[in-house]
Design a protein around this motif. Structure first.
Motif, short mmCIF file in Angstrom:
data_model
loop_
_atom_site.label_atom_id
_atom_site.label_comp_id
_atom_site.label_asym_id
_atom_site.label_seq_id
_atom_site.Cartn_x
_atom_site.Cartn_y
_atom_site.Cartn_z
N MET A 98 0.83 -1.20 0.00
CA MET A 98 0.00 0.00 0.00
C MET A 98 0.87 1.26 0.00
N LYS A 99 1.93 1.26 0.81
CA LYS A 99 2.84 2.42 0.88
C LYS A 99 3.56 2.61 -0.45
N MET A 100 3.93 1.51 -1.10
CA MET A 100 4.56 1.62 -2.41
C MET A 100 3.60 2.24 -3.43
N ALA A 101 2.35 1.81 -3.41
CA ALA A 101 1.35 2.34 -4.34
C ALA A 101 1.15 3.84 -4.13
N GLU A 102 1.19 4.29 -2.88
CA GLU A 102 1.05 5.72 -2.61
C GLU A 102 2.19 6.52 -3.23
N ARG A 103 3.34 5.89 -3.44
CA ARG A 103 4.52 6.54 -4.04
C ARG A 103 4.63 6.26 -5.54
N GLY A 104 3.62 5.59 -6.12
CA GLY A 104 3.63 5.31 -7.55
C GLY A 104 4.47 4.11 -7.94
N MET A 105 4.80 3.26 -6.98
CA MET A 105 5.55 2.03 -7.27
C MET A 105 4.57 0.87 -7.26
N PHE A 106 4.33 0.29 -8.43
CA PHE A 106 3.34 -0.78 -8.53
C PHE A 106 3.96 -2.13 -8.84
N SER A 107 5.26 -2.16 -9.06
CA SER A 107 5.95 -3.41 -9.36
C SER A 107 7.06 -3.63 -8.33
N THR A 108 7.33 -4.88 -8.04
CA THR A 108 8.39 -5.16 -7.06
C THR A 108 9.75 -4.74 -7.60
N THR A 109 9.91 -4.72 -8.94
CA THR A 109 11.19 -4.30 -9.51
C THR A 109 11.41 -2.80 -9.36
N ASP A 110 10.36 -2.03 -9.09
CA ASP A 110 10.52 -0.60 -8.84
C ASP A 110 11.27 -0.34 -7.54
N LEU A 111 11.18 -1.28 -6.62
CA LEU A 111 11.78 -1.11 -5.30
C LEU A 111 13.27 -1.47 -5.27
N GLN A 112 13.68 -2.40 -6.10
CA GLN A 112 15.06 -2.91 -6.06
C GLN A 112 16.14 -1.83 -6.24
N PRO A 113 16.05 -0.93 -7.21
CA PRO A 113 17.12 0.07 -7.34
C PRO A 113 17.19 1.02 -6.14
N HIS A 114 16.04 1.32 -5.54
CA HIS A 114 16.02 2.20 -4.37
C HIS A 114 16.72 1.52 -3.18
N LEU A 115 16.47 0.21 -3.03
CA LEU A 115 17.15 -0.53 -1.97
C LEU A 115 18.64 -0.60 -2.22
N ALA A 116 19.04 -0.83 -3.47
CA ALA A 116 20.46 -0.92 -3.81
C ALA A 116 21.17 0.41 -3.54
N ASP A 117 20.49 1.53 -3.79
CA ASP A 117 21.07 2.85 -3.50
C ASP A 117 21.38 3.02 -2.02
N ARG A 118 20.68 2.29 -1.19
CA ARG A 118 20.86 2.39 0.26
C ARG A 118 21.68 1.23 0.81
N GLY A 119 22.32 0.49 -0.05
CA GLY A 119 23.22 -0.57 0.38
C GLY A 119 22.55 -1.89 0.71
N VAL A 120 21.29 -2.06 0.33
CA VAL A 120 20.57 -3.31 0.60
C VAL A 120 20.43 -4.07 -0.73
N SER A 121 21.05 -5.23 -0.81
CA SER A 121 20.95 -6.01 -2.04
C SER A 121 20.09 -7.24 -1.78
N LEU A 122 18.96 -7.26 -2.43
CA LEU A 122 18.04 -8.40 -2.36
C LEU A 122 17.83 -8.94 -3.76
N SER A 123 17.66 -10.24 -3.86
CA SER A 123 17.36 -10.83 -5.16
C SER A 123 15.93 -10.45 -5.57
N ARG A 124 15.64 -10.72 -6.82
CA ARG A 124 14.28 -10.42 -7.32
C ARG A 124 13.24 -11.20 -6.52
N GLU A 125 13.55 -12.46 -6.19
CA GLU A 125 12.63 -13.31 -5.45
C GLU A 125 12.44 -12.81 -4.02
#
Length: 111
Positions: free
Chosen positions: A12-39
């Protein structure tokens, strides 16, 4: 008895920010030093995590400009206990065990 549970509001919080896909979140996490796989990112967004590192929680709060309280909503459910035979009921009164008559059936039809 009380059963602890929670509601995870990441999607819900992602949708409020215009992020509707899980892949939208990955680059933001990587910018903050968090590396998670797609899964792992998919499970984080679509599921209800049982364990979550503080690094990931802080990164999510920074990305979504929210607090942990916005992501996690605690819920307490009242669950009725089952009464045991011969145990105590809710008033503390002992419930007697009632005998039950049984029938023995032998092969060949003879009782």
């Amino acid at each position: 008895m009380r059963q602890m549970d929670y509601v995870w509001h990441l999607r819900m919080k992602m949708a409020e920010r215009g992020m509707f896909s899980t892949t939208d979140l990955q680059p933001h996490l990587a910018d903050r030093g968090v590396s998670l796989s797609r899964e792992q990112t998919y499970r984080l967004v679509t599921g209800q995590p049982q364990r979550l590192s503080m690094d990931i929680l802080v990164a999510l709060c920074d990305i979504l400009e929210c607090t942990p309280n916005d992501l996690i909503e605690p819920r307490i459910n009242e669950v009725a206990r089952r009464k045991a035979v011969g145990g105590q009921d809710s008033t503390g009164k002992v419930t007697p065990i009632k005998p039950r008559r049984t029938t023995i059936r032998r092969p060949g039809g003879a009782s």
